[in-house]
Design a protein around this motif. Structure first.
Motif, short mmCIF file in Angstrom:
data_model
loop_
_atom_site.label_atom_id
_atom_site.label_comp_id
_atom_site.label_asym_id
_atom_site.label_seq_id
_atom_site.Cartn_x
_atom_site.Cartn_y
_atom_site.Cartn_z
N ASP A 69 52.65 57.70 52.62
CA ASP A 69 51.95 56.78 51.50
C ASP A 69 53.50 56.12 50.43
OD1 ASP A 69 51.83 57.14 47.97
OD2 ASP A 69 51.78 58.77 48.02
N SER A 70 53.04 54.85 50.47
CA SER A 70 54.44 53.63 50.50
C SER A 70 54.59 54.24 48.76
CB SER A 70 54.51 52.53 50.48
OG SER A 70 53.09 51.92 49.60
N PRO A 122 51.79 51.03 54.29
CA PRO A 122 52.80 51.36 53.43
C PRO A 122 53.95 50.59 54.50
CG PRO A 122 50.98 52.80 53.77
CD PRO A 122 50.84 51.42 54.82
#
Length: 624
Positions: A4-5, A38
């Motif tokens: 999850d960037s 990401p």
């Protein structure tokens, strides 16, 4: 692997590792490619951060060191739609080349600058009369080699040349003789005069070069017709290229090139990559470009260190044997110690370094201190304060800094000097315009007797805090009548160009009570401006017309580039900071002509001297 960037970006922003603009750029990539990896977004955020620090690109090794959990950057960047190699998708916003990650715009500018310089290096051949003219312009000198003469020769045989050197090494003298040489050769046998333009990155630097050029031309030993063909006017690069409102583009470009044969740019260390690309694009193919500057000064505020890249090998020369032999034949000078046939690149043959300062002799603490700083020798830098009287270590507390700025030293002025001068030399009631203008000129010169420089704008040792303390101290001593608004003695600096007034970003004025022409007195701000003949005149400006100004008892070292002061004091913060570098301290020291005071602890001096700025760039690699 980071899944999850968005979480990473928010956390990095909250921790201050990246800025809001860096996060926004990373998010923009997801708009271009909803399926973007990401890890590519994280790499993009760091790349944006690096640009904010002045780097043109980011080495992939830097990314590996900062984010080892991302894995191999080459693998995931190569697989992304938003990253291309140089021959790949021209719409991709990121470019990866030679282990570097670029934003496309900066990659394109770097490639354009390198190509333009390479094309220009072989444009001109040396004139057959070059040697004789050099001998006339440069009489026998006790200095050998005569680097001014060598620099002039190398520049005369090329469409591109760089002349670098520290304060007092004669950059302006050399370029004026070069222009006299080129015009003499051009006008010989009834030829046409060269169209020469002179420019600098800022208005302040342009004004200073203007004054220097005018003085040097007057002393030039050439035919009067040649003197008349050397321009006195110096303009800013923005004005030369023609700014367009609300646009990064300029009026002059490849389709509408500049009308000139020779362009000389002073203070080239202040030119960023984008401006250099625009300048080269606007040059006619057969025009000469000569860059002047001190390679050891601070780099441009914007991304890039063009002059630093071009002069990275200047200390050692790296001249080819053919260049050595040509210099010997044309100049009678021996550059054998700076010759290296095994490692001589084409660029090296177009760079000349002036190595002898006529301003700072062996008895100069300023010169010794500057040299020690440049060599990264903190021990020798500290010892200079014990060995020489013109450099002094002052108490670095904020209160002591303000006192030094006001009162000066026993042997060197502070701001009291110019305020006392204004009162002492005030013209009598009824004095004519010439006397009032002379008083304004004197006030500006007296003000230039001292300048406090700071490393930053903010913080207890920054410009804003020091300005407030100094103003209050002057008020307490009865030297000024207020600390806010307009009052006599207030020094102000323009923070942006004002073409309507003919004033440039960085110009400094002093506020004075002068006759209003109707029998009364009014506050006006005196500025020194250049007339169309290259002379200096005083312009009095109504304060209400100055929209973008700030009080300038203190200024940043960056703002001081292109200026000199009789006594300069440099105040450094007490704690280690990324802003403290060798280049910053060197630039601050070399703003001083006669006296220098360092307001910092010796530990902070040592810390700064050991930290040499290195901006990531691929420009030098492209040119070697």
């Amino acid at each position: 692997m980071i899944a999850d960037s968005a979480v990473w970006l928010d956390q990095a922003l909250a921790e201050g590792r990246i800025a809001a603009v860096d996060r926004a750029f990373a998010r923009f990539l997801r708009e271009l490619d909803p399926g973007v990896d990401p890890r590519v977004q994280i790499a993009a955020a760091w790349l944006s951060h690096e640009l904010g620090e002045g780097h043109i690109c980011m080495p992939l090794e830097t990314l590996r060191e900062r984010e080892p959990d991302l894995g191999d950057p080459i693998s995931f960047l190569s697989a992304s739609k938003v990253v291309a190699d140089p021959s790949g998708d021209p719409a991709a916003p990121l470019v990866m080349e030679h282990g570097m990650l670029y934003m496309r715009r900066f990659w394109r500018d770097e490639a354009r600058v390198a190509q333009a310089i390479q094309e220009r290096m072989g444009v001109h051949e040396a004139d057959a009369g070059l040697g004789a003219e050099l001998a006339r312009l440069f009489p026998a000198d006790a200095l050998h080699p005569d680097w001014q003469k060598i620099a002039c020769a190398l520049a005369a045989r090329s469409g591109f040349a760089v002349i670098t050197g520290g304060p007092g090494t004669g950059k302006t003298t050399t370029v004026v003789r070069l222009l006299g040489l080129l015009q003499t050769l051009a006008l010989r046998d009834g030829g046409s005069r060269l169209r020469i333009r002179l420019a600098a990155p800022t208005g302040k630097a342009a004004a200073r070069l203007n004054a220097s050029i005018a003085a040097q031309v007057a002393q030039l030993q050439v035919d009067p017709s040649v003197k008349q063909a050397i321009p006195a006017e110096v303009t800013t690069l923005h004005r030369l290229l023609g700014t367009r409102p609300d646009s990064r583009a300029f009026r002059h470009n490849a389709e509408n090139p500049l009308h000139l044969d020779v362009l000389v740019i002073d203070e080239a260390s202040m030119i960023d990559l984008e401006m250099m690309a625009a300048t080269l694009e606007a040059l006619p193919p057969d025009a000469r470009l000569v860059l002047l500057g001190d390679k050891d000064q601070l780099s441009s505020v914007e991304a890039g260190a063009v002059l630093g890249d071009l002069c990275a090998r200047a200390d050692a020369g790296h001249y080819a044997p053919s260049t050595r032999d040509w210099v010997q034949a044309v100049c009678g000078e021996d550059v054998t110690p700076w010759t290296n046939g095994d490692d001589a690149a084409a660029l090296d043959q177009h760079v000349a370094m002036l190595r002898f300062s006529r301003r700072f002799g062996s008895d100069s603490g300023i010169g010794a201190l500057a040299a020690a700083i440049n060599e990264g020798d903190a021990t020798r830098a500290r010892s200079a304060f014990d060995m020489f009287d013109d450099v002094v270590l002052g108490t670095p507390t904020p209160t002591a800094i303000a006192k030094l700025a006001i009162e000066g030293r026993d042997d060197a002025p502070g701001y009291r000097h110019y305020l006392d001068w204004i009162e002492r030399e005030r013209p009598p009631v009824g004095a004519d315009d010439a006397a009032v203008a002379a008083w304004g000129r004197g006030a500006l010169r007296a003000y230039a007797g001292f300048q406090l420089l700071c490393a930053t704008r903010l913080g207890d040792h920054g410009v804003l805090a020091q300005n407030a303390r100094i103003a209050q101290g002057l008020l307490d001593r009865g030297l000024i009548e207020a600390t806010g608004g307009w009052y006599e003695g207030r020094p102000v600096m323009l923070t942006r160009n004002d073409y309507a007034l003919g004033l440039m970003n960085g110009d400094v004025g002093v506020t004075l009570w002068v006759p209003d022409g109707q029998g009364g007195m009014a506050l006006r701000v005196a500025f020194a401006v250049m007339d169309e003949h290259g002379g200096e005149r005083i312009r009095f400006v109504v304060p209400s017309r100055l929209a973008a100004i700030e009080t300038v008892y203190a200024m940043t070292v960056h703002k001081a580039q292109g200026s000199e002061f009789e006594h300069t004091a440099l105040a450094l913060p007490p704690d280690a900071s990324p802003v403290l570098t060798r280049e910053l301290v060197y630039t601050g020291v070399t703003r001083a002509r006669r006296w220098f005071t360092l307001l910092a602890g010796t530990d902070i001096l040592g810390y700064a001297v050991q930290r040499k700025t290195k901006r990531a760039s691929g420009l030098l690699r492209r040119l070697l």
